[in-house]
Design an enzyme around this catalytic site. Sequence first.
Site, PDB file in Angstrom:
ATOM      1  N   SER A   1       0.840  -1.190   0.000  1.00 29.35           N
ATOM      2  CA  SER A   1       0.000   0.000   0.000  1.00 29.35           C
ATOM      3  C   SER A   1       0.876   1.240   0.000  1.00 29.35           C
ATOM      4  CB  SER A   1      -0.904   0.003   1.232  1.00 29.35           C
ATOM      5  OG  SER A   1      -0.124   0.186   2.394  1.00 29.35           O
ATOM      6  N   LYS A   2       0.223   2.359  -0.033  1.00 25.10           N
ATOM      7  CA  LYS A   2       0.924   3.642  -0.113  1.00 25.10           C
ATOM      8  C   LYS A   2       1.998   3.797   0.958  1.00 25.10           C
ATOM      9  CE  LYS A   2      -2.149   4.919  -3.212  1.00 25.10           C
ATOM     10  NZ  LYS A   2      -2.395   3.502  -3.541  1.00 25.10           N
ATOM     11  N   ARG A   3       1.705   3.284   2.131  1.00 26.76           N
ATOM     12  CA  ARG A   3       2.666   3.523   3.210  1.00 26.76           C
ATOM     13  C   ARG A   3       3.973   2.759   3.020  1.00 26.76           C
ATOM     14  NH1 ARG A   3       2.296  -0.824   6.799  1.00 26.76           N
ATOM     15  NH2 ARG A   3       0.560  -2.117   6.135  1.00 26.76           N
ATOM     16  N   HIS A   4       4.007   1.857   2.036  1.00 21.35           N
ATOM     17  CA  HIS A   4       5.258   1.174   1.725  1.00 21.35           C
ATOM     18  C   HIS A   4       6.105   1.980   0.747  1.00 21.35           C
ATOM     19  CE1 HIS A   4       4.106  -2.368   3.862  1.00 21.35           C
ATOM     20  NE2 HIS A   4       3.005  -2.509   3.167  1.00 21.35           N
ATOM     21  N   GLY A   5       5.642   3.188   0.428  1.00 22.43           N
ATOM     22  CA  GLY A   5       6.372   3.979  -0.560  1.00 22.43           C
ATOM     23  C   GLY A   5       5.611   4.002  -1.869  1.00 22.43           C
TER      24      GLY A   5
END
Length: 481
Positions: A251-255
Site C-alpha cells: 500500500s501507499k505507506r510502503h512507498g
Amino acid sequence: MTFRVRFAPSPTGFLHVGGGRTALYNWLFVRHHGGEFILRSDDTDSERSTDEFRADILDSLRWLGIDWDEGIEVGGPHGTYRQSDRFGRYREVAEAFVGSGAAYYDGATSDDLKQIRDEAAASGTSPVYDGRHRLAIEEAKKQIAEGETPPIRFAVPRPGETRFDDAVRGEVVFGHSNVDDFVILRSDGSPTYHLASTVDDVDYAITHVVRGEDILSSTPKHILITQAMGAEQPIYAHLSLLNGPDGKKLSKRHGDTAIRAYRESGFLPTAVVNFLAILGWSPGDDEEVVPRSEMVKRFDLGAVSKNPAVFDTTKLEWMNGVYIRQMSPETFAADLGDLVATDLGRDLSPAETQSLVDLAPLVQERAKLLTEVAPQVRFLFVDELEYDETSWGKVMTTPEAQVSLQGAATAMEAAEWTHDGVETALRAMLEQHEISARKGLQPLRVALTGSSVSPPLFESIVAVGRESTLARFEAALRRIG
RNA sequence: GCCCCCAUCGUCCAGCGGCCUAGGACGUCGGCCUUUCAAGCCGGUAACACGGGUUCGAAUCCCGUUGGGGGCGCCA
C-alpha cells in the site's frame, strides 16, 4: 482457437505495480501464444472513476511497452470497451436471468442481511444469504410499478459446488454453502462488478482470465454467471498478490506503488518490466536479466509462482543500472543531453554538447537511476561552482591540497589538452612534490567539480577546458586562503 | 467467525521422490582493481516453518499444527 486475454482496470487510481504486473503477465502470455490482448475499462463505479486515472493507466501501459490489439482507444468490434457505456446490456442479461429462474428480485433489507451474518457468527457457519427474502414475481412487479425497484440477486444452486482448474493454482473447489446469492443488478439499475465483468468476458470471447488472487474467491460467481449465459467458461489464472517489505499488503505507506512514480524517479521501462516479470516468474536457466523478446518466448502460466512476493525495489535499482549500461552510448548521451537541458533550464551549445558526449560513457558506467545523472555533470555548465562542504572539509584542509593545486595550475598551462596529456602533466607534478595520487588528486577534483565524488578526473578536466580549469584551481586556492 | 490460497537464504527465483553436503540473483560482509564514487572481478554469509505419516529413499507426495495472505458489500 485464438487466445484472447484482457486487462480490465478500474480507473479509480493510478496504475500501480501490482496492476502493471498483471497486465504484463497477460501480455507475455498472449504474445507467447500469438493471441489478442483486449484492454477495457471496468468503470461501473462512476463515483470513483476519473479521466485522470484513465489517462494514467494508458500512459503507464504504453510506457511499459504493453500494447493492446483491441479495446480502449484502439477500438474493435465491441464498442467503447467501457462498462459505463454498457449498462443496458447488463440489465438485459440480469432480466433474462430472472426470466429463466437463474436470478430473482430480492426483498431483503439491510437488517435482514445483518441478522443472517449474526446468525452465522453465532452458529459458526458461513455468512451466506440464501434467498430467503426473495420476492414473488408478482410482488416484484408491483414494487417496480410503484417505483421501488428491488435489486436482482443470482440464485446460487444449493446444495452444489463449483470447481475449476486454475492455470497457476491447480484445482480449486468452493462449496455453494459458502457462496451467497450475490447481487448482480443494484436497485438503481447499475450492474455489480461480478455481472459486468463476466458479461464482458463472455461477450468479448475472452479465453483466459489472468488476474489477481484477490478475486479468486469470487470466481465461482463468475463461473455461475457464465453458465447461466450458456457460454463456455474461460480458463482462469489467479496471480498471487504483491506484499510490502513487512509482508503486509502493498500500500501507499510502503512507498511508491504507482508505475508513474518509477518513471519519474529515473527507472527505465525495460528494467521495470524485467523486474516485474521476475517477481513471481522465472525464465529458467537461473537467468534474471532477460530481454523482452526472450521473456515472450519463454513465458508460461504454469511456471508462475504461487506464493505472494514481497515488492522490494533493491533489486530493481541494481537492474536499472544494468539496463542503463546496456544502452548504446549514443542513446545514453542523447538522453543525458535532454536530462541536463531540463536540469539547467536551457539548451546546450554545440560545444557543451560535445563535452557532454565525451563524458557520457563515464557517467553511464556509474548510473543507477536516470535522475541522478544530470547532477553529476552539472559542474560542466556552471560559472559559479557550489562546493559540497563535507567534501571540501575532507580534502582541502591538508597541506598537500595547496601544493597540489598550485602545482596543477602550472602544469595545466603546459599540458597537452588530452586525457593522456593532462594525466602525464599532473602525475609528473605530483611526483615532483612527492604527493600520492590519492592526496593530490582529490583536492583537484573538489576544485573542479565541487565534490569529492565525480566522474574520473582527467576526462573531466579535459571536458571543462583549460581556461575554466585554471580559473577553478585559482578560485579554490583563494578560498583556502 | 466462515471460506479460499500460500509456506526454500534478509528479498526474488530454481528445485517437481534419489543428481541436494539445496543452486542462481539482489543485498550484506571481506578482498582485488583504483584519482573519488561507481562499475568490474574473486571469495564468504545465509534457507527447506513444525509434527506426524507414505516410501528402500522426501525440500519434493499425504494429513495435521503454526504462520502469512486474500475474500466474506446494492466496491472493484
